[in-house]
Design a protein around this motif. Structure first.
Motif, PDB file in Angstrom:
ATOM      1  N   ILE A 157       0.956   2.098   7.901  1.00  0.00           N
ATOM      2  CA  ILE A 157       1.149   0.702   7.487  1.00  0.00           C
ATOM      3  C   ILE A 157       0.407  -0.220   8.448  1.00  0.00           C
ATOM      4  CG2 ILE A 157       2.855  -1.135   7.140  1.00  0.00           C
ATOM      5  CD1 ILE A 157       4.937   1.027   6.566  1.00  0.00           C
ATOM      6  N   LEU A 158      -0.233  -1.250   7.894  1.00  0.00           N
ATOM      7  CA  LEU A 158      -0.860  -2.299   8.695  1.00  0.00           C
ATOM      8  C   LEU A 158       0.150  -3.443   8.840  1.00  0.00           C
ATOM      9  CD1 LEU A 158      -3.554  -3.159  10.027  1.00  0.00           C
ATOM     10  CD2 LEU A 158      -4.169  -4.237   7.840  1.00  0.00           C
ATOM     11  N   GLY A 164       8.082  -6.986  11.202  1.00  0.00           N
ATOM     12  CA  GLY A 164       6.747  -7.422  10.798  1.00  0.00           C
ATOM     13  C   GLY A 164       6.575  -7.252   9.300  1.00  0.00           C
ATOM     14  N   VAL A 165       5.518  -7.845   8.761  1.00  0.00           N
ATOM     15  CA  VAL A 165       5.166  -7.699   7.347  1.00  0.00           C
ATOM     16  C   VAL A 165       4.122  -6.598   7.253  1.00  0.00           C
ATOM     17  CG1 VAL A 165       4.267  -8.859   5.293  1.00  0.00           C
ATOM     18  CG2 VAL A 165       5.606 -10.151   6.976  1.00  0.00           C
ATOM     19  N   GLY A 166       4.266  -5.696   6.274  1.00  0.00           N
ATOM     20  CA  GLY A 166       3.362  -4.550   6.170  1.00  0.00           C
ATOM     21  C   GLY A 166       2.540  -4.518   4.893  1.00  0.00           C
ATOM     22  N   ASP A 200       2.426  -4.256  -3.116  1.00  0.00           N
ATOM     23  CA  ASP A 200       1.310  -4.628  -2.243  1.00  0.00           C
ATOM     24  C   ASP A 200       1.747  -4.914  -0.819  1.00  0.00           C
ATOM     25  OD1 ASP A 200      -0.716  -4.758  -4.409  1.00  0.00           O
ATOM     26  OD2 ASP A 200       0.536  -6.417  -5.113  1.00  0.00           O
ATOM     27  N   VAL A 201       3.000  -5.318  -0.666  1.00  0.00           N
ATOM     28  CA  VAL A 201       3.501  -5.761   0.637  1.00  0.00           C
ATOM     29  C   VAL A 201       4.931  -5.274   0.832  1.00  0.00           C
ATOM     30  CG1 VAL A 201       4.016  -7.766   2.088  1.00  0.00           C
ATOM     31  CG2 VAL A 201       2.087  -7.864   0.505  1.00  0.00           C
ATOM     32  N   LEU A 202       5.251  -4.875   2.061  1.00  0.00           N
ATOM     33  CA  LEU A 202       6.630  -4.592   2.455  1.00  0.00           C
ATOM     34  C   LEU A 202       7.093  -5.755   3.302  1.00  0.00           C
ATOM     35  CD1 LEU A 202       6.352  -0.813   3.402  1.00  0.00           C
ATOM     36  CD2 LEU A 202       7.771  -1.753   1.564  1.00  0.00           C
ATOM     37  N   LYS A 257      -3.141   0.137   4.874  1.00  0.00           N
ATOM     38  CA  LYS A 257      -4.041   0.113   6.018  1.00  0.00           C
ATOM     39  C   LYS A 257      -5.396  -0.518   5.697  1.00  0.00           C
ATOM     40  CE  LYS A 257      -3.601   2.332   9.545  1.00  0.00           C
ATOM     41  NZ  LYS A 257      -3.194   1.992  10.917  1.00  0.00           N
ATOM     42  N   ASP A 258      -5.877  -0.333   4.447  1.00  0.00           N
ATOM     43  CA  ASP A 258      -7.213  -0.849   4.104  1.00  0.00           C
ATOM     44  C   ASP A 258      -7.183  -2.267   3.528  1.00  0.00           C
ATOM     45  OD1 ASP A 258      -6.019  -0.197   1.715  1.00  0.00           O
ATOM     46  OD2 ASP A 258      -7.748   0.858   0.883  1.00  0.00           O
ATOM     47  N   ASP A 259      -6.000  -2.864   3.405  1.00  0.00           N
ATOM     48  CA  ASP A 259      -5.908  -4.226   2.861  1.00  0.00           C
ATOM     49  C   ASP A 259      -6.070  -5.265   3.978  1.00  0.00           C
ATOM     50  OD1 ASP A 259      -5.704  -3.612   0.226  1.00  0.00           O
ATOM     51  OD2 ASP A 259      -3.526  -3.792   0.103  1.00  0.00           O
TER      52      ASP A 259
END
Length: 266
Positions: free
Chosen positions: A115-116, A224-226, A99-101, A229-231
């Protein structure tokens, strides 16, 4: 009332009942944005100290690990950590296997397409490391040399952006992790490596007198934490928790624990 009148009254009553029973079909509601999950899986490279790595007990620890645990605690979420092939990190994220990078992830324009990102929480440099006995003193002296990097890391992009240096290097040798690259440097199979400063200096501190960092580097970058895109709901919660931790000093405390000082980017 005669039979005809009774029949007419019955028909009229039925018609009224049917009319009253009809209603407009409700319009479909617009799809809501995905809600933030109750638990998250963090993807990481578990050979990336001091950001995320395995200790002597084979437990995953590190600066980013402590940050992620504190954020999850504040959000009332469960968090687990999943080692991944860092060169396939975007596929792991968008394939929803994580769910997260969160592991020294450099913010780049290319990565922003998929990536957001949170706002930056750490500034980093791509440093050049050689052995202490190496004759190499400057970036220009990498010409004709074999240079090691971690595959899929921002070190690869940083070198490629410096076209002059990239063209002069004899071979850019890619490794699955920085530990192996440093071992090859020590044994003479590499002339230099390019690595994230937080990682390189962590290793150098463990082996004083064995390595040296050149004054020049391959540029400055932000971590940064990624998320996907839609989360956006999850990202909003992560960002607020990170901002709160910077403001109340918790992030500084975690930084001091790992680096000996507060290096968190405000």
């Amino acid at each position: 009332m005669n039979k005809i009148s009774l029949l007419m009254a019955a028909l009229l009553s039925s018609a009224l009942l049917v009319a009253c029973g009809k209603s407009e079909a409700p319009q479909a509601a617009a799809p809501a944005a995905p809600a933030a999950p109750a638990s998250i899986v963090v993807g990481l490279d578990d050979h990336f100290p001091p950001m995320g790595f395995r200790d002597d007990k084979n437990e995953i620890v590190g600066f980013d690990i402590d940050l992620a645990k504190e954020v999850a605690k504040r959000l009332g979420m469960q968090v687990s950590f999943k080692p991944i092939d860092w060169s396939a990190k975007e596929a792991e994220l968008n394939g929803k296997r994580i769910d997260v990078l969160w592991n020294g992830l450099t913010i780049t324009e290319e990565r922003k397409a998929n990536i957001l990102f949170t706002t930056p929480y750490l500034e980093n440099h791509q440093i050049i490391v050689v052995t202490d006995k190496s004759p190499i003193k400057a970036k220009a002296e990498l010409a004709g040399k074999i240079v090691g990097v971690q595959d899929g890391s921002s070190a690869v992009d940083a070198i490629q952006k410096d076209e002059k240096a990239a063209k002069s290097i004899k071979e850019l040798k890619k490794f699955s992790d920085n530990v192996t690259a440093l071992m090859d440097l020590s044994t003479g199979r590499l002339d230099a490596i390019v690595v994230d400063e937080v990682v390189g200096r962590y290793y150098i501190a463990k082996k004083p007198g064995e390595y040296r960092v050149l004054d020049e580097n391959f540029g400055t970058e932000d971590y940064g934490v990624g998320t996907r895109k839609d989360d956006t709901a999850l990202m909003g919660k992560l960002q607020k928790a990170m901002d709160d931790m910077k403001a109340d000093g918790t992030a500084a405390t975690i930084s001091t624990r790992w680096f000996g000082k507060d290096i968190v980017k405000k």
